[in-house]
Scaffold this motif. Structure first.
Motif: not given
Length: 399
Positions: A259-272
């Motif tokens: 198995s492989v563990r991946i961690e990240g983040t998603f960011r934006t300025v529009n809630e929809e």
């Protein structure tokens, strides 16, 4: 310059030793999110010295200053909240200073020690000027800004914004020289969600790839494929960031892991778009893993929402800042993809989150936030305390 501004500036200058002592004490004794017990105790001791009443909300504190100015024999009900965050980060400090962190691996690398010192300085000024305003001031010393789900939600649930008309908060910015402040109306910071994936395959000998289901290869395809969410699915007018900062494949030179563990983040300025993108991340990752013979467990931890400043409040605050500091020391900030749980306050009532410059290029103090070398030009703290007091008076005394 008005007599009130000169008066506040003199008071702020007289408080310099106290404000710096507070900041240095907090800097030397940092505590991580949800564990700020000594920090809260110290802040409350400072409020006790100022005779400002407060109530405790675990490691958070909500203090109150009641204005005494009367109009037509009555105290009006214009109310304002001021907020500072109090937690530190899991960072090993690299600065060689007399008040260096005494707790190895924990540092006020985001400047929350400065935020607390500024708010306590402003509180001292405003407590002494109670006769200059009517209504009520709530002073919010908030824990756990650095760790989801964030302390702001708990403080709101505890009534920190009850009866408040608006809220102000500031954040230090090493990219701005000390003596300057920055504002931005409307969209200011992004939402931030945490992504945790575990890609499952079938481990084995690296020399016999035909006998394994390689989760390293699957993970590589997933990471590359997910980039199309920003490059091909997002409207180019909508800033978005999808970044993966950690990939843990516990194999070896000749061992393919299971198995492989991946961690990240998603960011934006529009809630929809945020909602749609998170769904796409889940769909692409899981379907791609399945098509290659593996599987993908995916957890998305919803982080802070988009931070949007109230235009009217921000405009008023900018004009007051120009009066206090001079127009040349007030700048407009760009949109950034950082995130802040101050956004929760702004969802409840009109809010303005602004930046206090703490940089000093001549001394080399320009390291970014969250850096082990992050430094504060402490002259900015006196500026910050006086400015916050003046902004508060201006907002409380609106007709």
């Amino acid at each position: 310059m008005s007599e009130l501004i000169r008066h506040i500036q003199r008071k702020a200058e007289a408080l310099e030793e106290r404000i710096l002592a507070i900041r240095r004490h907090l800097h030397a004794h940092p505590e991580l999110s949800y564990r700020e017990f000594e920090t809260a105790e110290y802040i409350r001791s400072q409020l006790d010295e100022l005779n400002i009443p407060y109530r405790e909300e675990q490691t958070g504190t909500i203090a109150r200053i009641q204005g005494e100015k009367k109009e037509d024999g009555k105290v009006t009900s214009r109310n304002l909240a001021l907020r500072a965050d109090i937690d530190a980060l899991p960072v090993l400090e690299a600065n060689d200073i007399p008040f260096k962190s005494t707790r190895e691996g924990v540092m006020h690398a985001c400047g929350h020690d400065a935020h607390s010192a500024v708010l306590l300085g402003a509180a001292s000024i405003l407590q002494s000027l109670r006769h200059e305003f009517s209504g009520t001031l709530n002073l919010i010393f908030q824990p756990a800004e650095e760790k989801s789900p964030g302390g702001a939600k708990n403080m709101i649930a505890a009534g920190a914004l009850e009866s408040m008309n608006s809220i102000l908060g500031e954040h230090v910015n090493p990219g701005l020289p000390a003596g300057k402040v920055g504002f931005r109306s409307g969209l200011m910071m992004a939402s931030a969600d945490e992504i945790y994936m575990t890609v499952h395959g079938k481990g084995g000998h690296a020399a016999a790839p035909h006998s394994v289901i390689d989760p390293v290869l699957i993970s590589s395809h997933i990471i590359v494929a997910l980039q199309q969410i920003v490059s091909r699915m997002a409207n180019p007018d909508t800033p978005s960031v999808l970044s993966f900062g950690k990939v843990d494949a516990p194999g070896a030179m000749n061992v393919i892991p299971s198995s492989v563990r991946i961690e990240g983040t998603f960011r934006t300025v529009n809630e929809e778009w945020r909602e749609r993108a998170l769904g796409e991340i889940r769909s692409i990752a899981q379907s791609l893993a399945s098509s290659m013979g593996g599987s993908c467990d995916l957890e998305i931890i919803r982080g802070y929402p988009v931070l949007e400043n109230d235009p009217s409040l921000t405009r008023r605050s900018m004009e007051l800042a120009k009066e206090y500091l001079g127009e040349e020391n007030v700048v407009e900030l760009p949109l950034v993809m950082w995130a802040e749980d101050f956004a929760y306050y702004n969802r409840e009532i009109p809010g303005c989150f602004y930046n206090l410059g703490i940089g000093n290029g001549q001394k080399g103090w320009t390291s970014p936030l969250h850096s082990p070398n992050m430094m504060v030009d402490e002259s900015a703290l006196v500026t910050g305390a006086g400015l916050m007091a003046y902004l508060a008076l201006g907002e409380l005394n609106l007709p």
